[in-house]
Design a protein around this motif. Structure first.
Motif, PDB file in Angstrom:
ATOM      1  N   ALA A 281       7.835 -11.430   5.033  1.00  0.00           N
ATOM      2  CA  ALA A 281       6.489 -11.193   4.509  1.00  0.00           C
ATOM      3  C   ALA A 281       5.783 -12.516   4.214  1.00  0.00           C
ATOM      4  O   ALA A 281       4.586 -12.665   4.503  1.00  0.00           O
ATOM      5  CB  ALA A 281       6.559 -10.328   3.253  1.00  0.00           C
ATOM      6  N   VAL A 282       6.505 -13.489   3.668  1.00  0.00           N
ATOM      7  CA  VAL A 282       5.918 -14.802   3.395  1.00  0.00           C
ATOM      8  C   VAL A 282       5.464 -15.454   4.697  1.00  0.00           C
ATOM      9  O   VAL A 282       4.379 -16.046   4.764  1.00  0.00           O
ATOM     10  CB  VAL A 282       6.928 -15.706   2.640  1.00  0.00           C
ATOM     11  CG1 VAL A 282       6.488 -17.157   2.635  1.00  0.00           C
ATOM     12  CG2 VAL A 282       7.131 -15.197   1.227  1.00  0.00           C
ATOM     13  N   LEU A 283       6.260 -15.340   5.743  1.00  0.00           N
ATOM     14  CA  LEU A 283       5.906 -15.913   7.038  1.00  0.00           C
ATOM     15  C   LEU A 283       4.623 -15.284   7.579  1.00  0.00           C
ATOM     16  O   LEU A 283       3.733 -15.988   8.082  1.00  0.00           O
ATOM     17  CB  LEU A 283       7.061 -15.716   8.021  1.00  0.00           C
ATOM     18  CG  LEU A 283       7.014 -16.475   9.333  1.00  0.00           C
ATOM     19  CD1 LEU A 283       6.952 -17.971   9.082  1.00  0.00           C
ATOM     20  CD2 LEU A 283       8.220 -16.126  10.174  1.00  0.00           C
ATOM     21  N   ILE A 284       4.505 -13.978   7.450  1.00  0.00           N
ATOM     22  CA  ILE A 284       3.293 -13.293   7.910  1.00  0.00           C
ATOM     23  C   ILE A 284       2.082 -13.735   7.099  1.00  0.00           C
ATOM     24  O   ILE A 284       1.022 -14.051   7.660  1.00  0.00           O
ATOM     25  CB  ILE A 284       3.483 -11.755   7.833  1.00  0.00           C
ATOM     26  CG1 ILE A 284       4.530 -11.305   8.854  1.00  0.00           C
ATOM     27  CG2 ILE A 284       2.163 -11.029   8.060  1.00  0.00           C
ATOM     28  CD1 ILE A 284       4.971  -9.864   8.682  1.00  0.00           C
ATOM     29  N   VAL A 285       2.215 -13.773   5.792  1.00  0.00           N
ATOM     30  CA  VAL A 285       1.091 -14.166   4.926  1.00  0.00           C
ATOM     31  C   VAL A 285       0.687 -15.614   5.201  1.00  0.00           C
ATOM     32  O   VAL A 285      -0.506 -15.924   5.285  1.00  0.00           O
ATOM     33  CB  VAL A 285       1.459 -13.954   3.441  1.00  0.00           C
ATOM     34  CG1 VAL A 285       0.429 -14.578   2.519  1.00  0.00           C
ATOM     35  CG2 VAL A 285       1.605 -12.467   3.143  1.00  0.00           C
ATOM     36  N   GLN A 286       1.660 -16.504   5.371  1.00  0.00           N
ATOM     37  CA  GLN A 286       1.343 -17.899   5.679  1.00  0.00           C
ATOM     38  C   GLN A 286       0.566 -18.005   6.984  1.00  0.00           C
ATOM     39  O   GLN A 286      -0.395 -18.762   7.086  1.00  0.00           O
ATOM     40  CB  GLN A 286       2.619 -18.732   5.794  1.00  0.00           C
ATOM     41  CG  GLN A 286       3.199 -19.159   4.491  1.00  0.00           C
ATOM     42  CD  GLN A 286       4.447 -20.007   4.686  1.00  0.00           C
ATOM     43  OE1 GLN A 286       5.106 -19.959   5.720  1.00  0.00           O
ATOM     44  NE2 GLN A 286       4.776 -20.785   3.672  1.00  0.00           N
ATOM     45  N   ASN A 287       0.987 -17.240   7.992  1.00  0.00           N
ATOM     46  CA  ASN A 287       0.305 -17.269   9.274  1.00  0.00           C
ATOM     47  C   ASN A 287      -1.135 -16.784   9.136  1.00  0.00           C
ATOM     48  O   ASN A 287      -2.048 -17.363   9.714  1.00  0.00           O
ATOM     49  CB  ASN A 287       1.071 -16.424  10.294  1.00  0.00           C
ATOM     50  CG  ASN A 287       0.536 -16.600  11.693  1.00  0.00           C
ATOM     51  OD1 ASN A 287       0.131 -17.685  12.086  1.00  0.00           O
ATOM     52  ND2 ASN A 287       0.527 -15.526  12.457  1.00  0.00           N
ATOM     53  N   ILE A 288      -1.346 -15.734   8.366  1.00  0.00           N
ATOM     54  CA  ILE A 288      -2.697 -15.211   8.160  1.00  0.00           C
ATOM     55  C   ILE A 288      -3.560 -16.249   7.445  1.00  0.00           C
ATOM     56  O   ILE A 288      -4.715 -16.485   7.831  1.00  0.00           O
ATOM     57  CB  ILE A 288      -2.647 -13.882   7.373  1.00  0.00           C
ATOM     58  CG1 ILE A 288      -2.026 -12.791   8.238  1.00  0.00           C
ATOM     59  CG2 ILE A 288      -4.038 -13.479   6.897  1.00  0.00           C
ATOM     60  CD1 ILE A 288      -1.692 -11.519   7.486  1.00  0.00           C
ATOM     61  N   ILE A 289      -3.017 -16.883   6.424  1.00  0.00           N
ATOM     62  CA  ILE A 289      -3.771 -17.897   5.675  1.00  0.00           C
ATOM     63  C   ILE A 289      -4.128 -19.080   6.573  1.00  0.00           C
ATOM     64  O   ILE A 289      -5.269 -19.567   6.560  1.00  0.00           O
ATOM     65  CB  ILE A 289      -2.975 -18.359   4.432  1.00  0.00           C
ATOM     66  CG1 ILE A 289      -2.903 -17.216   3.411  1.00  0.00           C
ATOM     67  CG2 ILE A 289      -3.600 -19.598   3.812  1.00  0.00           C
ATOM     68  CD1 ILE A 289      -1.955 -17.488   2.258  1.00  0.00           C
ATOM     69  N   ILE A 290      -3.183 -19.540   7.364  1.00  0.00           N
ATOM     70  CA  ILE A 290      -3.436 -20.673   8.267  1.00  0.00           C
ATOM     71  C   ILE A 290      -4.508 -20.317   9.273  1.00  0.00           C
ATOM     72  O   ILE A 290      -5.422 -21.102   9.533  1.00  0.00           O
ATOM     73  CB  ILE A 290      -2.126 -21.109   8.965  1.00  0.00           C
ATOM     74  CG1 ILE A 290      -1.207 -21.787   7.964  1.00  0.00           C
ATOM     75  CG2 ILE A 290      -2.411 -22.037  10.141  1.00  0.00           C
ATOM     76  CD1 ILE A 290       0.189 -22.050   8.495  1.00  0.00           C
TER      77      ILE A 290
END
Length: 174
Positions: A57-66
């Motif tokens: 989930a952190v990986l997905i959220v980081q990708n969305i933020i980037i």
């Protein structure tokens, strides 16, 4: 479809981690508990599954933020290209083959000797030499390598033995 995964690599990996963690968590129900204790054999697989889901989930959220930050700066069309071009990607000809071979040999030694010498001493040796292999010569700090290599296995041993009441491999030394 391959283009979708290339453009959304982190999101796809995050989703795969979440799906794998769900599978691990479900599979943990098939582990038989012989004794009724608070921390049984199902605990660690479930702990790992939850950690994997959180990291996915952190990986997905980081990708969305980037993607959002890049889209704000350069526009939507360039955002997709900027995210897919990974500056951390190392060409195959630049891979340190000695480090890869050293890691494989260290893992083989670690796994083959852990039951003879025990978790703590073998993990101390493994971590020290693994840090030595992977750290560039100009950034090696003996005191830090030794400190981490000693404190991490001792902390893990304390946590598993005293809190989880799970025994780690013991050998002639420890």
């Amino acid at each position: 479809m391959l283009d979708f995964f290339r453009k959304n690599r982190d999101t796809a990996l995050g989703l795969m981690f979440i799906l794998l963690s769900i599978g691990v968590y479900i599979a943990s129900f098939s582990i038989r508990e012989v004794v009724d204790i608070s921390v049984g054999p199902r605990f660690v697989p479930r702990l790992v599954a939850v950690a994997m889901a959180i990291l996915g989930a952190v990986l997905i959220v980081q990708n969305i933020i980037i993607r959002r930050k890049i889209a704000e700066k350069v526009g939507e069309e360039l955002a997709v290209e900027a995210v897919t071009e990974d500056p951390d990607t190392t060409p195959v000809d630049q891979i340190d083959h000695r480090a890869v071979l050293g890691t494989i040999l260290l893992l083989i030694l670690y796994v083959s000797l852990i039951w003879t010498f025990g978790f703590v001493p073998m993990t101390i040796l493994y971590l020290f030499f693994q840090f030595w292999v992977l750290t560039p010569k100009d950034k090696r700090r003996w005191w830090l390598l030794i400190l981490i290599a000693v404190l991490v296995p001792l902390g893990i041993n304390y946590l598993f033995v005293n809190w989880f009441r799970l025994m780690l491999p013991s050998g002639m030394i420890w």
